[in-house]
Every structure is written in structure tokens, then in C-alpha cells.
Design a protein around this motif. Sequence first.
Motif, PDB file in Angstrom:
ATOM      1  N   MET A  31       1.021   0.913  -6.757  1.00 47.26           N
ATOM      2  CA  MET A  31       0.167  -0.159  -6.253  1.00 47.26           C
ATOM      3  C   MET A  31      -0.409  -1.009  -7.372  1.00 47.26           C
ATOM      4  N   ILE A  32      -0.882  -0.379  -8.412  1.00 40.67           N
ATOM      5  CA  ILE A  32      -1.454  -1.140  -9.537  1.00 40.67           C
ATOM      6  C   ILE A  32      -0.381  -1.979 -10.219  1.00 40.67           C
ATOM      7  N   ALA A  39      -8.978  -1.242  -4.322  1.00 38.00           N
ATOM      8  CA  ALA A  39      -9.287  -1.643  -5.703  1.00 38.00           C
ATOM      9  C   ALA A  39      -8.311  -2.703  -6.193  1.00 38.00           C
ATOM     10  N   THR A  40      -7.029  -2.541  -5.868  1.00 33.82           N
ATOM     11  CA  THR A  40      -6.050  -3.534  -6.336  1.00 33.82           C
ATOM     12  C   THR A  40      -6.285  -4.890  -5.682  1.00 33.82           C
ATOM     13  N   LYS A  41      -6.672  -4.890  -4.404  1.00 27.76           N
ATOM     14  CA  LYS A  41      -6.913  -6.165  -3.731  1.00 27.76           C
ATOM     15  C   LYS A  41      -8.254  -6.775  -4.139  1.00 27.76           C
ATOM     16  N   HIS A  42      -9.230  -5.938  -4.497  1.00 25.98           N
ATOM     17  CA  HIS A  42     -10.445  -6.478  -5.120  1.00 25.98           C
ATOM     18  C   HIS A  42     -10.088  -7.134  -6.463  1.00 25.98           C
ATOM     19  N   ALA A  43      -9.139  -6.535  -7.169  1.00 25.19           N
ATOM     20  CA  ALA A  43      -8.683  -7.130  -8.426  1.00 25.19           C
ATOM     21  C   ALA A  43      -8.025  -8.479  -8.181  1.00 25.19           C
ATOM     22  N   VAL A  44      -7.217  -8.576  -7.125  1.00 29.35           N
ATOM     23  CA  VAL A  44      -6.597  -9.862  -6.791  1.00 29.35           C
ATOM     24  C   VAL A  44      -7.668 -10.913  -6.526  1.00 29.35           C
ATOM     25  N   GLU A  45      -8.731 -10.526  -5.840  1.00 25.84           N
ATOM     26  CA  GLU A  45      -9.844 -11.453  -5.582  1.00 25.84           C
ATOM     27  C   GLU A  45     -10.435 -11.949  -6.906  1.00 25.84           C
ATOM     28  N   ALA A  46     -10.689 -11.027  -7.823  1.00 23.78           N
ATOM     29  CA  ALA A  46     -11.284 -11.407  -9.105  1.00 23.78           C
ATOM     30  C   ALA A  46     -10.328 -12.253  -9.943  1.00 23.78           C
ATOM     31  N   ILE A  47      -9.061 -11.880  -9.952  1.00 18.69           N
ATOM     32  CA  ILE A  47      -8.070 -12.651 -10.703  1.00 18.69           C
ATOM     33  C   ILE A  47      -7.971 -14.063 -10.139  1.00 18.69           C
ATOM     34  N   VAL A 106      -7.674   3.165  -3.888  1.00 18.66           N
ATOM     35  CA  VAL A 106      -6.936   2.442  -4.932  1.00 18.66           C
ATOM     36  C   VAL A 106      -6.305   1.170  -4.383  1.00 18.66           C
ATOM     37  N   TYR A 107      -5.788   1.207  -3.164  1.00 17.93           N
ATOM     38  CA  TYR A 107      -5.270  -0.042  -2.579  1.00 17.93           C
ATOM     39  C   TYR A 107      -6.367  -1.084  -2.504  1.00 17.93           C
ATOM     40  N   ALA A 136       0.870  -1.174   0.000  1.00 19.90           N
ATOM     41  CA  ALA A 136       0.000   0.000   0.000  1.00 19.90           C
ATOM     42  C   ALA A 136       0.905   1.221   0.000  1.00 19.90           C
ATOM     43  N   ALA A 137       0.517   2.230  -0.744  1.00 20.19           N
ATOM     44  CA  ALA A 137       1.296   3.473  -0.809  1.00 20.19           C
ATOM     45  C   ALA A 137       0.355   4.645  -0.574  1.00 20.19           C
ATOM     46  N   GLY A 138       0.551   5.317   0.542  1.00 21.01           N
ATOM     47  CA  GLY A 138      -0.269   6.479   0.856  1.00 21.01           C
ATOM     48  C   GLY A 138      -1.634   6.110   1.430  1.00 21.01           C
TER      49      GLY A 138
END
Length: 252
Positions: free
Chosen positions: A108-109, A155-163, A152-153, A91-93
Motif C-alpha cells: 500500500m505504501i 494513513a496512505t490516503k491521509h498522505a495523499v491528502e497532504a501531498i 495503514v490504508y 487496499a490490502a488486508g
Amino acid sequence: MNKIALITGATAGIGEETAMQLAGEGYHVIITGRRKERLKKLAEQIKSSCNVEVLTLTFDIRSRAEVDEAIDNLPKEWQNIELLINNAGLAAGLKHLQEGDINDWEQMIDTNVKGLLYISRKIMPGMVARESGHIINVSSIAGKEVYEKGNVYCATKHAVEAITKGMRLDLLKHGIRVSSVSPGLVETEFSMVRFKGDEERAAAVYDGLEALRAEDIAETIVWIASRPPHVNINDVLITPTAQGNSTTTVRK
């Protein structure tokens, strides 16, 4: 015969502890990260305490070219990777979206989403060819919920869930297991990185409660990997006893 595990982000915290514990279970381990000296030190620790082989790969997972070069040049004896631990992430910021630092967003992305995809894309074909393998993605409670300033952090971890769910479906017919671990508060370098070295602010995240430790998550990862071949643990959400959700904690 010893199986081979590749662990990304192995220079500290969950990745480092996971490498140690998998080595203790008899895995030969490939440890990756950006900090060469830390990888070297970890490799020495593993070799001195476990009767396994260790390969260090120093690269930035955000760089597709560096990932490709590292994996394409694996020695033949290291190519049959049975277990991939996608742990690299950060996580950044911590700012409202309208005030966010776009450089933080990109970091992060590029790490949490694109880096995971780059390394997985290189390893999955070998697993498919062998009809064998297991991928464990380190997600977060932030992949289940969204909290203020986490935008955004989260969002990236929601993306990991979907991936992760997509991987599981795409690899299902090949007998490859796909799992995820979603930690809550873990006291590692996470907050120091998020707050760019601000020790006081980072320490405050864990004040007044007993947070999870890296070894707690590593033990969970090792347990998931050790299930019989007919068992796949889809996801484990793990928090400290004092944490109810992303933002609700009990502190003394």
C-alpha cells in the motif's frame, strides 16, 4: 489541438472509466498499468469509439526504475502531458495494526504514496516549464477519517491528502492546478483486491446498498478537469446516498 492526459491504474475500475471518458472529451490518452492485455483491450475500445490517439505503458508504479524508463522514453509527440490522473492505488488486508501483514503495508505504501510521487516527479517539471497543467489525485474518504482495521490504508490516503495540498502550494506560482477526488464506497475491484480474491467477502461490502460506480467518479474527474482555467476544484468528497461516513451506512 487535442490535449494529452496520462491515467495511472487504467486497467480496471475508475482508471479505465476515466480514460474512456477523457477520450470521449477529445483527450489523447496515455494509459498505464501492470496488466498488458487489459491495456491493449482498453486501447482498442477507445480507438474504436473515439477519434483520439492512445499510448499504452506497461509498468509497475511501485518501481521507480520502471516509472523512469517509461516516462523518459515517451515519444516526443506524447511528452506535453496536460493532465495527470494519479489513480493507481489499492487496499490490502483489513486487520488490526498489531496483527497486520507487513507485506500488505509495504504494498500500500509503495503504490499509494511512493508510486504517486514517482510518476508526479517525472511529469511535473514539464508542466512547470510550460506553465500549464492539471494534476488530479484520487484519494479516498479514508484520507479524511480513520476506521478500525483501516490503519495503514487510511494513513496512505491521509498522505495523499497532504501531498495534494503540498503540490498545490509548490505549483501555485506556475499556474498548475492540483485537485483531488475522495470517493466513499465504489463497487470496483477494490474489495476483491483488499480481500485477496475472496468473492463472498468482497461482495458483502456492497450488500444492501447502491454503491457508487466507477463512472460516477470518472464523471467527477472529467468535470474537475473541464473547469475554466481560473477555477480550481481543490477536493470533492463523494459518497453513495446510503453512506454517511467511513463506517456508517444504511442497508436494506
